[in-house]
Design an enzyme around this catalytic site. Sequence first.
Site, short mmCIF file in Angstrom:
data_model
loop_
_atom_site.label_atom_id
_atom_site.label_comp_id
_atom_site.label_asym_id
_atom_site.label_seq_id
_atom_site.Cartn_x
_atom_site.Cartn_y
_atom_site.Cartn_z
N ASP A 285 -35.66 28.02 36.06
CA ASP A 285 -36.87 27.31 36.48
C ASP A 285 -38.10 28.19 36.38
O ASP A 285 -37.99 29.39 36.11
CB ASP A 285 -36.69 26.77 37.92
N GLU B 188 -34.25 19.74 44.15
CA GLU B 188 -34.29 19.53 45.59
C GLU B 188 -33.40 18.33 45.96
O GLU B 188 -33.02 17.55 45.08
CB GLU B 188 -35.75 19.28 46.01
N ASP C 15 -31.80 24.45 51.66
CA ASP C 15 -31.72 22.98 51.66
C ASP C 15 -30.69 22.46 50.66
O ASP C 15 -30.62 21.26 50.41
CB ASP C 15 -33.11 22.36 51.38
N HIS D 72 -30.48 23.21 47.41
CA HIS D 72 -30.89 23.09 46.00
C HIS D 72 -30.23 24.14 45.12
O HIS D 72 -29.90 25.24 45.58
CB HIS D 72 -32.43 23.11 45.83
P1 PGA Z 1 -32.95 33.16 47.26
O1 PGA Z 1 -33.14 31.67 46.77
O2 PGA Z 1 -32.06 33.81 46.27
O3 PGA Z 1 -34.30 33.80 47.24
O4 PGA Z 1 -32.34 33.09 48.60
C1 PGA Z 1 -32.04 30.97 46.27
C2 PGA Z 1 -32.52 29.64 45.74
O5 PGA Z 1 -33.52 29.14 46.23
O6 PGA Z 1 -31.88 29.12 44.83
#
Ligand code: PGA
Length: 257
Positions: free
Chosen positions: A64, A140, A133, A135
């Site tokens: 992304d 999302e 959450d 994702h």
């Molecule tokens: P993080 O995020 O590795 O910074 O915890 C993971 C994600 O949002 O996929």
Amino acid sequence: MAEVVIVRDQEEAGRLAAAAIARRLAVTENPVLGVATGSTPESTYRALAAAGQRLTGVTAFALDEYVGLPAGHPESYRAVLERELVAPLGMDPDMLRTPDASPEGLHDTGERYEAAIREAGGVDVQILGIGTDGHIGFNEPGSSLASRTRIKTLTQQTREDNARFFDSVDDVPIHCVTQGLGTIRDARHLVLLAFGEGKAEAVAAAVEGPVSSGVPGSLIQLHPSVTVLVDEAAGSRLAHADYYRLAYANKPSWQAL
Ligand code: PGA
């Protein structure tokens, strides 16, 4: 089902992920790696570098990219991956592909990214983190399990989670371009990593809950080849943790991670 491995800490997870990636890259012609950003994959990139792994000849596709950051912004995922992946692992920067999030490119960015992944032969190993959450990528909750690369709106939760990389939550972009869940599902092998108590609920829902667009990480249950690497805290809500430990302790030597 996914192979779930509960490890001591991030460094051990990074070493296991790096070893699995190195094994797959070694037996693949024109290998394609799917790469993630955020804190989660850092120990994997460190372990690859520590093992002397070079990604010469490897094509990498990011999951992304933020929309709305000026080109070259240090927190754009292109810049993060240039720092954390391309430089330490000797990759050709032109072989790192990130979604085009420029204002001129947005209208067909998804189609072009999908075509580029296809032309490269598809992703061999996809590294994934998971959001609090649920994702994966920036898909999302509510994202179609069949979705392809497209523009998405980030949840307030995700913006707050990512505010630590910016001066304030208001500086975190609201939009992004992300590979879809259908895109991620097409990768040949998935390695999902998660660390810390804050991820425990999302991990349990993704690994053991119903498959649902409400928990995008539950997509992994539809994939035939998945490794989940979690520390004790992130694995603390798994109902079948004892079974995963038993399976890993008795893992046949012929079975690759
Ligand atoms: P993080 O995020 O590795 O910074 O915890 C993971 C994600 O949002 O996929």
